[in-house]
Enzyme design. Structure first.
Site, mmCIF file in Angstrom:
data_model
loop_
_atom_site.group_PDB
_atom_site.id
_atom_site.type_symbol
_atom_site.label_atom_id
_atom_site.label_comp_id
_atom_site.label_asym_id
_atom_site.label_seq_id
_atom_site.Cartn_x
_atom_site.Cartn_y
_atom_site.Cartn_z
ATOM 1 N N ARG A 99 0.842 -1.206 0.000
ATOM 2 C CA ARG A 99 0.000 0.000 0.000
ATOM 3 C C ARG A 99 0.872 1.250 0.000
ATOM 4 O O ARG A 99 0.540 2.246 -0.656
ATOM 5 C CB ARG A 99 -0.941 -0.042 1.204
ATOM 6 C CG ARG A 99 -1.997 1.035 1.176
ATOM 7 C CD ARG A 99 -3.102 0.767 2.175
ATOM 8 N NE ARG A 99 -2.626 0.859 3.547
ATOM 9 C CZ ARG A 99 -3.369 0.523 4.609
ATOM 10 N NH1 ARG A 99 -4.614 0.079 4.440
ATOM 11 N NH2 ARG A 99 -2.884 0.640 5.818
ATOM 12 N N LYS A 198 -2.787 6.541 1.793
ATOM 13 C CA LYS A 198 -2.639 7.113 3.134
ATOM 14 C C LYS A 198 -1.733 8.344 3.099
ATOM 15 O O LYS A 198 -0.690 8.399 3.762
ATOM 16 C CB LYS A 198 -2.119 6.054 4.109
ATOM 17 C CG LYS A 198 -3.261 5.363 4.880
ATOM 18 C CD LYS A 198 -2.750 4.286 5.793
ATOM 19 C CE LYS A 198 -3.302 4.370 7.196
ATOM 20 N NZ LYS A 198 -4.755 4.242 7.305
ATOM 21 N N GLU A 234 -16.750 6.287 4.075
ATOM 22 C CA GLU A 234 -16.094 5.716 5.259
ATOM 23 C C GLU A 234 -16.002 6.756 6.365
ATOM 24 O O GLU A 234 -16.464 7.886 6.212
ATOM 25 C CB GLU A 234 -14.706 5.181 4.900
ATOM 26 C CG GLU A 234 -13.753 6.228 4.378
ATOM 27 C CD GLU A 234 -12.340 5.688 4.141
ATOM 28 O OE1 GLU A 234 -11.865 4.872 4.945
ATOM 29 O OE2 GLU A 234 -11.726 6.103 3.149
#
Ligand SMILES: *Cc1c(COP(=O)(O)O)cnc(C)c1O
Length: 351
Positions: A99, A198, A234
């Site tokens: 990721r 992120k 989310e």
């Protein structure tokens, strides 16, 4: 043979050394540990190299560094757990490494290789071994950072980068009930933006709605998609699932939702339990009509949502020991802490 059993005896008697922490009162907050890992990338080297363990402490940055001026940075989050026999397990660290690579590409940063990432995480945990909480008393939260350092006045990618890994023992994320408020004005992510990685720049922009929601007694906000404002995305740092009958649905992660590793793991476990798991668009009305709702993330693992409030109307959901969330939580934490056999190969023993 005699010497071998003698040696085993000595090893068994050797008590695990622990840091001086009140393990029962840990929360999700920073407790400074002994060491951190630092590795640099320079244009001359063209790669990350010569990573080292250093004493945990403040770092020096050029005032014109990319991270400080333009937010060129990413973070990761994963945990190390102590097994009953004192061994230490990491949970799916390859997933975090991959990721970070994807995020680095989006943010025009070079990234450590998967091997370098895992090696750095391992070294950080082992150097801080005495801070890994006893079995079932919490975990060591590991925070890898990738940031543009060096000097950089123009709006362009930095010329130097630093990969840093630090860690902190943490307890339960939040023991309080999870009461969410649907945020219908501020959006967290837009198509083509960075919501799916992120990036450090995704978080402080949500402090405002989050602070306002918390002032009203809510635990977190629930974001809607920026295009139509009618579908659930989310929370500020967690994914969400809705259960109705035998179906468990979660918003599809196609760029505006952070593809959580807990989310991915929970989808697999729930399928294994016989639920029909659907990754798709979840309209707000459908979410409000669910029987059970839960959030997932490394920090909280799996947590039931007590209520969702939308435009002043509060909907409550099933809580307690009989929930699917509870069953999934028990299974996942069992695997993570070595109490349940890891048939899926998710854990990595490092000590
Ligand atoms: C980190 C994060 C999650 C959860 O991801 P995990 O890999 O399960 O920890 C979910 N949403 C956002 C916005 C996040 O930053």
């Amino acid at each position: 043979m005699g010497s071998l059993s003698q040696q085993n005896e000595v090893e068994c008697k050797e008590k695990t050394e622990y840091a001086n922490v009140n393990w029962d009162e840990l929360e999700f907050a920073l407790t400074k540990t002994d060491y951190m890992y630092v590795m640099n990338f320079t244009q001359d080297d063209g790669k990350f190299s010569q990573g080292t363990i250093a004493r945990f402490g403040n770092i020096e940055l050029c005032p014109s560094s990319g991270i400080l001026n333009y937010g060129q940075g990413l973070f990761e989050g994963l945990k190390a757990y102590r097994k009953e026999d004192e061994g230490i397990l990491l949970f799916r660290p390859q997933e975090n490494a991959l990721r970070m690579k994807i995020g680095a590409d989006r943010m025009c940063m070079p990234s450590p290789t998967v091997e370098q990432f895992i090696d750095a995480v391992k070294k950080t945990v082992l150097a801080n071994k005495r801070w890994v909480p006893p079995h079932r008393k919490g975990s060591l939260y590991i925070r890898p950072l990738l940031m543009g350092t060096g000097q950089n006045l123009g709006v362009k990618p930095a010329s130097e980068y630093t990969f840093l890994v630090y860690a902190s023992p943490v307890g339960s994320y939040n023991k309080a009930e999870l009461n969410l408020m649907v945020e219908d004005k501020v959006h967290r992510a837009t198509p083509g933006g960075t919501g799916g990685v992120k990036a450090v720049t995704n978080y402080s922009p949500v402090y405002k709605p989050l602070t306002q929601a918390r002032a009203k007694g809510f635990s977190d906000v629930l974001f809607l998609d920026a295009l139509t404002g009618s579908n659930i995305e989310e929370g500020s740092a967690c994914n969400i699932f809705f259960l109705k009958g035998n179906v468990i649905s979660t918003p599809i992660a196609d760029g505006t939702i952070l593809p959580g590793i807990t989310r991915k793991s929970i989808m697999e476990l729930a399928s294994g339990f016989g639920y029909q798991v659907e990754e798709r668009v979840v309209p707000l009305e459908e979410a409000l009509d669910a029987e059970e709702v839960f959030c997932t993330g490394t920090a909280m693992v799996v947590k039931s949502v007590a209520s969702i409030t939308y435009q002043g109307k509060r909907i409550e959901y099933k809580l307690g020991a009989e929930t699917v969330a509870q069953k999934l939580h028990a299974t996942l934490t069992g695997i993570q802490t070595g109490g349940i056999e890891d048939k899926l190969g998710w854990t990595m023993a490092i000590a």
